[in-house]
Design a protein around this motif. Structure first.
Motif, PDB file in Angstrom:
ATOM      1  N   ASN A   2       0.821  -1.203   0.000  1.00  0.00           N
ATOM      2  CA  ASN A   2       0.000   0.000   0.000  1.00  0.00           C
ATOM      3  C   ASN A   2       0.861   1.263   0.000  1.00  0.00           C
ATOM      4  O   ASN A   2       0.564   2.241  -0.686  1.00  0.00           O
ATOM      5  N   LEU A   3       1.941   1.204   0.750  1.00  0.00           N
ATOM      6  CA  LEU A   3       2.861   2.343   0.805  1.00  0.00           C
ATOM      7  C   LEU A   3       3.493   2.594  -0.572  1.00  0.00           C
ATOM      8  O   LEU A   3       3.570   3.748  -1.031  1.00  0.00           O
ATOM      9  N   ALA A   4       3.913   1.525  -1.237  1.00  0.00           N
ATOM     10  CA  ALA A   4       4.504   1.676  -2.575  1.00  0.00           C
ATOM     11  C   ALA A   4       3.482   2.273  -3.540  1.00  0.00           C
ATOM     12  O   ALA A   4       3.815   3.122  -4.375  1.00  0.00           O
ATOM     13  N   MET A   5       2.221   1.867  -3.407  1.00  0.00           N
ATOM     14  CA  MET A   5       1.171   2.418  -4.283  1.00  0.00           C
ATOM     15  C   MET A   5       0.950   3.898  -4.015  1.00  0.00           C
ATOM     16  O   MET A   5       0.687   4.668  -4.942  1.00  0.00           O
ATOM     17  N   PHE A  48      10.362   9.304   1.009  1.00  0.00           N
ATOM     18  CA  PHE A  48       9.003   9.037   1.522  1.00  0.00           C
ATOM     19  C   PHE A  48       8.876   7.573   1.964  1.00  0.00           C
ATOM     20  O   PHE A  48       8.395   7.273   3.068  1.00  0.00           O
ATOM     21  N   LEU A  49       9.316   6.675   1.117  1.00  0.00           N
ATOM     22  CA  LEU A  49       9.197   5.249   1.439  1.00  0.00           C
ATOM     23  C   LEU A  49       9.993   4.902   2.696  1.00  0.00           C
ATOM     24  O   LEU A  49       9.507   4.193   3.580  1.00  0.00           O
ATOM     25  N   MET A  50      11.202   5.416   2.793  1.00  0.00           N
ATOM     26  CA  MET A  50      12.025   5.080   3.963  1.00  0.00           C
ATOM     27  C   MET A  50      11.453   5.647   5.253  1.00  0.00           C
ATOM     28  O   MET A  50      11.423   4.966   6.275  1.00  0.00           O
ATOM     29  N   ASP A  51      10.990   6.890   5.205  1.00  0.00           N
ATOM     30  CA  ASP A  51      10.414   7.486   6.425  1.00  0.00           C
ATOM     31  C   ASP A  51       9.232   6.656   6.919  1.00  0.00           C
ATOM     32  O   ASP A  51       9.058   6.464   8.130  1.00  0.00           O
ATOM     33  N   SER A  61       8.778   4.087  10.448  1.00  0.00           N
ATOM     34  CA  SER A  61       7.904   4.470  11.561  1.00  0.00           C
ATOM     35  C   SER A  61       6.497   3.915  11.469  1.00  0.00           C
ATOM     36  O   SER A  61       5.770   3.926  12.471  1.00  0.00           O
ATOM     37  N   LYS A  62       6.068   3.431  10.297  1.00  0.00           N
ATOM     38  CA  LYS A  62       4.688   2.990  10.148  1.00  0.00           C
ATOM     39  C   LYS A  62       4.554   1.510   9.790  1.00  0.00           C
ATOM     40  O   LYS A  62       3.498   0.929  10.002  1.00  0.00           O
ATOM     41  N   ALA A  63       5.593   0.937   9.208  1.00  0.00           N
ATOM     42  CA  ALA A  63       5.460  -0.455   8.758  1.00  0.00           C
ATOM     43  C   ALA A  63       5.441  -1.380   9.973  1.00  0.00           C
ATOM     44  O   ALA A  63       6.016  -1.071  11.021  1.00  0.00           O
TER      45      ALA A  63
END
Lengths: 152, 80
Positions: free
Chosen positions: A63-66, A111-114, A118-120
């Protein structure tokens, strides 16, 4: 092209990037980030373990990648995240973003790393001479997230 | 049986990764917690702990679970 996966064994970031770059000649830039287990002078950490929760962790990463693809004009996204026991120097995470222009690649990777930090859905624990201890979230990770408040 | 999974530091509080409870009728989080040792009951009811019922996040207050269900207790994540 979107590749998002969990790695249950050690992976080779260079080989992954070589494959990711293949056939991506239309990309003017590929930005990648490799996170590895940090060794510090005098560090008593012998090993690091990352745990995940099957039903949520990988779907959350996808979902994050999308979200990144929806926000930046990307020609490809690669996200690989280790789980299991690692030692200093081992790669933990690889993120790569290909785009026609470099700024989109830099921002999407950032964006992906942040968010992965902290969210994954990952839980981390460290092994020292005293045994294993879980690592609590750091507030700086949540401050990093606030940079992306405008990304739906 | 109702399976409870404990992620992250909750595993240390529980002393194991999972616990199976016989819960014939759908139970609330408070009713489930009553069946556990006190420090674990407090830990899983903490507001920052998210709960997944059969792999889907649910609100603590709305939660009902019985035999055949899996409940996972997810403390705040500690990053990649």
């Amino acid at each position: 092209m979107r590749t998002v996966r969990l790695a249950f064994e050690a992976f080779d970031p260079h080989e992954e990037l070589r494959r990711f770059s293949q056939g991506r000649e239309e990309a003017g830039g590929i930005v990648s980030f490799t996170g590895q287990v940090r060794a510090e002078a005098g560090d008593p950490v012998e090993a690091l373990e990352l745990r995940h929760f099957g039903p949520l962790t990988l779907p959350g990463m996808e979902n994050l990648a999308m979200r990144a693809e929806a926000r930046w004009p990307l020609l490809g996204v690669l996200v690989i995240h280790r789980v299991g026991v690692m030692v200093p120097g081992d790669p933990i995470v690889l993120v790569a973003c290909a785009a026609r222009h470099r700024r989109d690649s830099f921002q999407a990777a950032d964006f992906l790393m942040d968010h992965l930090k902290s969210k994954a859905w990952f839980w981390k624990r460290e092994k020292t001479a005293d045994g294993w201890a879980w690592i609590e979230p750091r507030s700086v990770d949540h401050e990093d997230l606030s940079r992306w408040a405008d990304v739906p | 049986m109702l399976t409870l999974l404990f992620l992250g530091r909750l595993e240390d509080v529980a002393g194991e990764e999972s616990v199976a409870l016989d819960m014939a009728a759908p139970a609330t989080l408070a009713e489930i917690a009553e069946r556990l040792k006190p420090e674990l009951a407090v830990a899983i009811c903490a507001p920052e702990v998210r709960v997944a019922l059969n792999g889907e996040l649910v609100e603590q207050a709305a939660l009902r679970a019985a035999n055949g269900n899996e409940l996972a207790f997810l403390p705040p994540v500690s990053g990649g």
